[in-house]
Design an enzyme around this catalytic site. Sequence first.
Site, PDB file in Angstrom:
ATOM      1  N   ASP A  50       0.829  -1.208   0.000  1.00 13.03           N
ATOM      2  CA  ASP A  50       0.000   0.000   0.000  1.00 13.03           C
ATOM      3  C   ASP A  50       0.860   1.253   0.000  1.00 13.03           C
ATOM      4  O   ASP A  50       2.070   1.215   0.211  1.00 13.03           O
ATOM      5  CB  ASP A  50      -0.894   0.011   1.250  1.00 13.03           C
ATOM      6  CG  ASP A  50      -2.141  -0.837   1.053  1.00 13.03           C
ATOM      7  OD1 ASP A  50      -2.369  -1.292  -0.075  1.00 13.03           O
ATOM      8  OD2 ASP A  50      -2.873  -1.021   2.038  1.00 13.03           O
ATOM      9  N   LYS A  72      -4.004   3.340  -2.977  1.00 17.52           N
ATOM     10  CA  LYS A  72      -4.983   3.822  -1.996  1.00 17.52           C
ATOM     11  C   LYS A  72      -4.549   5.124  -1.362  1.00 17.52           C
ATOM     12  O   LYS A  72      -4.216   5.195  -0.193  1.00 17.52           O
ATOM     13  CB  LYS A  72      -5.248   2.803  -0.888  1.00 17.52           C
ATOM     14  CG  LYS A  72      -6.101   1.679  -1.345  1.00 17.52           C
ATOM     15  CD  LYS A  72      -7.202   1.424  -0.349  1.00 17.52           C
ATOM     16  CE  LYS A  72      -7.556  -0.027  -0.348  1.00 17.52           C
ATOM     17  NZ  LYS A  72      -6.700  -0.804   0.507  1.00 17.52           N
ATOM     18  N   MET A 185      -6.670   9.322   9.646  1.00 17.73           N
ATOM     19  CA  MET A 185      -7.233   9.896   8.411  1.00 17.73           C
ATOM     20  C   MET A 185      -8.104  11.133   8.710  1.00 17.73           C
ATOM     21  O   MET A 185      -9.128  11.338   8.055  1.00 17.73           O
ATOM     22  CB  MET A 185      -8.084   8.844   7.668  1.00 17.73           C
ATOM     23  CG  MET A 185      -7.269   7.669   7.189  1.00 17.73           C
ATOM     24  SD  MET A 185      -8.266   6.346   6.489  1.00 17.73           S
ATOM     25  CE  MET A 185      -8.780   5.475   7.958  1.00 17.73           C
TER      26      MET A 185
HETATM   27  N1  SAH Z   1      -3.457   0.322   9.258  1.00 12.50           N
HETATM   28  C1  SAH Z   1      -2.810   1.587   9.567  1.00 12.50           C
HETATM   29  C2  SAH Z   1      -3.724   2.784   9.390  1.00 12.50           C
HETATM   30  C3  SAH Z   1      -4.185   3.008   7.965  1.00 12.50           C
HETATM   31  S1  SAH Z   1      -5.181   4.447   7.822  1.00 12.50           S
HETATM   32  C4  SAH Z   1      -2.280   1.529  11.003  1.00 12.50           C
HETATM   33  O1  SAH Z   1      -2.576   0.598  11.751  1.00 12.50           O
HETATM   34  O2  SAH Z   1      -1.526   2.440  11.370  1.00 12.50           O
HETATM   35  C5  SAH Z   1      -3.970   5.656   7.370  1.00 12.50           C
HETATM   36  C6  SAH Z   1      -3.861   6.716   8.461  1.00 12.50           C
HETATM   37  O3  SAH Z   1      -2.988   6.266   9.493  1.00 12.50           O
HETATM   38  C7  SAH Z   1      -3.232   8.023   7.985  1.00 12.50           C
HETATM   39  O4  SAH Z   1      -4.179   8.853   7.356  1.00 12.50           O
HETATM   40  C8  SAH Z   1      -2.772   8.605   9.302  1.00 12.50           C
HETATM   41  O5  SAH Z   1      -3.840   9.167  10.006  1.00 12.50           O
HETATM   42  C9  SAH Z   1      -2.316   7.376  10.046  1.00 12.50           C
HETATM   43  N2  SAH Z   1      -0.866   7.153   9.922  1.00 12.50           N
HETATM   44  C10 SAH Z   1      -0.254   6.057   9.447  1.00 12.50           C
HETATM   45  N3  SAH Z   1       1.076   6.173   9.513  1.00 12.50           N
HETATM   46  C11 SAH Z   1       1.327   7.383  10.062  1.00 12.50           C
HETATM   47  C12 SAH Z   1       2.514   8.095  10.383  1.00 12.50           C
HETATM   48  N4  SAH Z   1       3.721   7.577  10.174  1.00 12.50           N
HETATM   49  N5  SAH Z   1       2.394   9.339  10.921  1.00 12.50           N
HETATM   50  C13 SAH Z   1       1.184   9.862  11.149  1.00 12.50           C
HETATM   51  N6  SAH Z   1       0.038   9.242  10.856  1.00 12.50           N
HETATM   52  C14 SAH Z   1       0.094   8.013  10.330  1.00 12.50           C
END
Ligand code: SAH
Length: 270
Positions: A50, A72, A185
């Site tokens: 992804d 995505k 998000m």
């Molecule tokens: N499955 C992922 C989340 C996917 S949704 C998990 O468990 O982390 C994607 C959202 O995750 C982004 O829009 C943001 O809000 C958050 N996110 C993921 N990685 C991030 C990072 N390194 N720093 C800040 N926000 C992050």
Amino acid sequence: MRTIAPQRPPKRPGIQQGKVYLVGAGPGDPDLLTLRAVRLLEKADVVVYDNLVSEEVLAFAPADAQRIYAGKRRNEHTMRQEQINSVLVRLAREGKQVVRLKGGDPFIFGRGGEEMIELASRGIAFEVVPGITAASGVASYAGIPLTHRDHAQTCLFVTGHLKNGSADLDWTTLARPHQTIVIYMGLNALPDICKQLMAHGAPTSRPIALVQNGTLGSQKILTGTLADLPARAAESGFVSPSLIIVGDVVRLQPSLSWFQPESTAALDQA
Ligand code: SAH
């Protein structure tokens, strides 16, 4: 409720059925991968990844492993979910060891469940490897303990990618004191989120943090209050991926911040 009726893998002479590993890649820093994730990447035939998965993480796969970008980004789905599902099924039926790599943890806002349901219903063997979700990884590197006996006894993970505005979140619950809410998000909806929390009883002074690229060298943090953060975030030009953390624990951030992103490290040396 949709029930899953596992089927026997179709028998195809000469072809051994492959397997799909749904693997969490953590929040960004490759050091936060699990050992299991690295071991599976090292023997992958194909990696389907992804948007949030970094080059450094992909580099653990063999150079000749096939890499398929499933995309995505917000409003820009490179492959539709049904296409991703059918690619995973096809690759497994070709006998491949497939690593389906997702940012953070596959089961936290990662649609991992949807892909597993599809594989299960088609009789494809699969495993799930948990990853460090953004809430844990980003909060740790930002210096914000998600729970603390004096400040937060509850921690909620919610998505801020709202359908039709803001109607579908339980704002009354989210506005309560003594808890931490982590919003995935939520960057685009930040002004609306703050407005709704205040409209449902949260004090305007409630602390809130915005963290972009958490755990990476490019990590950037802004802290403030429900009343002032949206305007300041817009001025500072935050982009995705950014995580929102709301609650009194955010007050601890200045004294607990330990991670030095590249920008501040460079400033310290100057
Ligand atoms: N499955 C992922 C989340 C996917 S949704 C998990 O468990 O982390 C994607 C959202 O995750 C982004 O829009 C943001 O809000 C958050 N996110 C993921 N990685 C991030 C990072 N390194 N720093 C800040 N926000 C992050």
